[in-house]
Scaffold this active site. Structure first.
Site, PDB file in Angstrom:
ATOM      1  CB  VAL A 130      45.591  43.694  36.823  1.00 57.35           C
ATOM      2  CG1 VAL A 130      45.315  43.571  35.325  1.00 57.35           C
ATOM      3  CG2 VAL A 130      46.541  42.592  37.278  1.00 57.35           C
ATOM      4  CE  LYS A 155      33.493  19.618  58.265  1.00 58.71           C
ATOM      5  NZ  LYS A 155      33.338  20.299  56.957  1.00 58.71           N
ATOM      6  CB  ALA A 163      34.458  24.048  57.644  1.00 57.26           C
ATOM      7  N   GLY A 199      34.642  24.712  49.062  1.00 54.28           N
ATOM      8  CA  GLY A 199      35.398  25.759  48.380  1.00 54.28           C
ATOM      9  C   GLY A 199      36.858  25.405  48.147  1.00 54.28           C
TER      10      GLY A 199
END
Length: 496
Positions: A186, A77, A49, A345
């Protein structure tokens, strides 16, 4: 600056690569942007979302909105429907909507003041009376009308999307535009005087002017520059685990144009409808529930069989004290994480990139700019953290120890506690928030949570010349016109 190296793919790595490459190389090749991605490291990929600001990101990079949505299995949304975050009201489950818009009227008090002066009551009364989105949610309509330009809507909207597919889409677009991808691990991070001098990888040594750490919670690069560099939010945000299950749609079921957040015994569940499947997750406190208990509670809530795979996630709730050290910047989960209640996020990745490019303006080693960036990013995390805590500290639930403790988490946020004291006696206004640098949650968002959770101020105002009934009739008229103009979410998606 000649070369930027990003370590880590997924949403954070490829959003960063897309953004920086577009900024520096849109017209001429000025900077080599390279992303190192390991085939051995799984991508978390559960953020499904978003908030409306992601539309700005896609639009700024010149991506076609319909293509983005097709490639990421996306839906619209219109907001978040919260259920059960307070005790039942007259025997009915408490619920309220947090949309992204509120109606305005000229030459009137703001509509929330008018509503509060008219003795608010009832379930979800605030959103029903002050916005248009409530009607779209109730009738499961898309936030679009025919021939509307891309990235525009009749109301503000975000997306539900598959984060793994988003990373793949951004990778494809980035490679088309000249970003270099190296598939490697890495093995060693070589540093000197708080600077990265070289990365030793399975593909050889790699040197850059600027290194960006998108390696997730472990912060593979930044952790080599500073050991004591973490600010925990564990006291403020109790939920630190999640379990997720993806389920198919049942016959005749269609994706809803809103997220559902339902309070559970020791946290909350999300329900997100993508175009071809549903995603459901339980965000909970590991101090109050085991992984096995959480998974079973989620399965019972969904009503799904045991053969559907569950994914467990340990969340590191907090952020770095310093996100930019030397020539290394942590972005995404490497920089920090706020629990996913309000879908922040991807927004944090976007904002981190934006502010990095406004600060990385001096080829010299400029600590003043790093300090400014670190202060700004930390203040954004603090703002977002307080808004999430707001949802918990307003609850009147006391059925479990989790909810009893959650109601006290506001005590860990002195600034929020002071604001709540003020909002006991006045309407929440933007200047109360002191010009938040996050540019995301304004007084509009705070009002929907405050009044949705029935945290009303006492207004003993002599002002009585209000015409709320007329305003309410106008909003009803606007809602009905909007319903006539829009089509169902399912039918709009079918045409994309």
């Amino acid at each position: 600056m000649k070369k930027i190296v990003i370590v880590g793919g997924g949403s954070s790595g490829w959003m960063t690569a897309s953004y920086l490459n577009h900024l520096y190389n849109k017209h001429d090749k000025n900077v080599q942007v390279t992303l190192i991605e390991s085939k051995d490291i799984d991508i978390l990929g559960v953020g499904e979302a978003t908030v409306p600001t992601l539309r700005t990101f896609f639009q700024a990079l010149g991506f076609d909105e319909a293509e983005v949505m097709r490639e990421t299995n996306a839906t619209f949304k219109n907001g978040i429907l919260f259920r059960g975050w307070n005790k039942p009201i007259d025997g009915e489950t408490h619920e309220y909507l947090h949309p992204f818009e509120m109606q305005k009227f000229e030459n009137r008090y703001d509509i929330s003041t008018e509503w509060l002066l008219n003795n608010p009551s009832g379930n979800n009364g605030f959103a029903k009376n002050v916005c248009l989105t409530q009607a779209l949610v109730e009738h499961e309509k898309a936030p679009k009308v025919p021939n509307i330009p891309p990235y525009q809507g009749v109301v503000h909207y975000g997306y539900h999307l598959d984060a793994r597919l988003l990373g793949q889409y951004l990778r494809k677009k980035s490679l088309e535009r000249g970003v270099e991808r190296i598939e490697a691990n890495v093995e060693h991070v070589i540093t000197d005087n708080n600077q990265i001098t070289c990365l030793k990888t399975t593909a050889g040594e790699i040197v850059a002017d600027l290194y960006i750490d998108c390696t997730g919670f472990k912060a593979l690069l930044l952790s080599h520059l500073e050991q004591d560099n973490w600010r925990s939010f564990a006291k403020e945000l109790l939920c630190d685990r999640a379990v997720t299950i993806q389920t198919p749609y049942s016959e005749g079921e269609t994706p809803k144009p809103y997220t559902i957040s339902t309070a559970q015994s020791n946290g909350w569940t999300w329900e997100i409808g993508l175009k071809e499947r549903k995603g459901t997750g339980y965000v909970y406190s590991s101090k109050h529930l085991t992984k096995e208990q959480a998974e079973q509670e989620l399965r019972d809530y969904i009503g799904c069989s045991d053969d559907l795979k569950a994914m467990h996630i340990d969340m590191n709730i907090g952020c770095r004290k310093e996100h930019w050290i030397g020539n290394c910047v942590a972005i995404g989960l490497s920089g920090g994480f706020i629990e996913p209640l309000e879908s922040t996020g991807l927004h944090l990745i976007h904002m981190s990139n934006y502010y990095l490019t406004t600060h990385y303006t001096d080829a010299n080693d400029n600590q003043t700019l790093r300090d400014s960036y670190n202060t700004l990013i930390n203040s954004i995390y603090d703002d977002l953290k307080e808004f999430i805590v707001l949802h918990y500290t307003l609850t009147n639930r006391d059925d479990t120890d989790f909810w009893k403790q959650a109601a006290k988490t506001g005590d860990e946020c002195p600034r929020l506690k002071q604001r709540l004291d003020v909002w006991r006696h006045k309407v929440c206004e933007n200047y109360d928030l002191g010009g938040s640098p996050s540019t995301l949650f304004t007084e509009l968002n705070y009002k929907y949570v405050l009044y949705g959770m029935q945290y009303y101020p006492t207004l003993n105002m002599p002002y009585r010349d209000y015409e709320f009934n007329g305003m309410r009739e106008e909003i009803t008229y606007r809602q009905n016109k909007l319903l006539e103009m829009t089509e169902t979410h399912a039918s709009y998606l079918a045409k994309m």
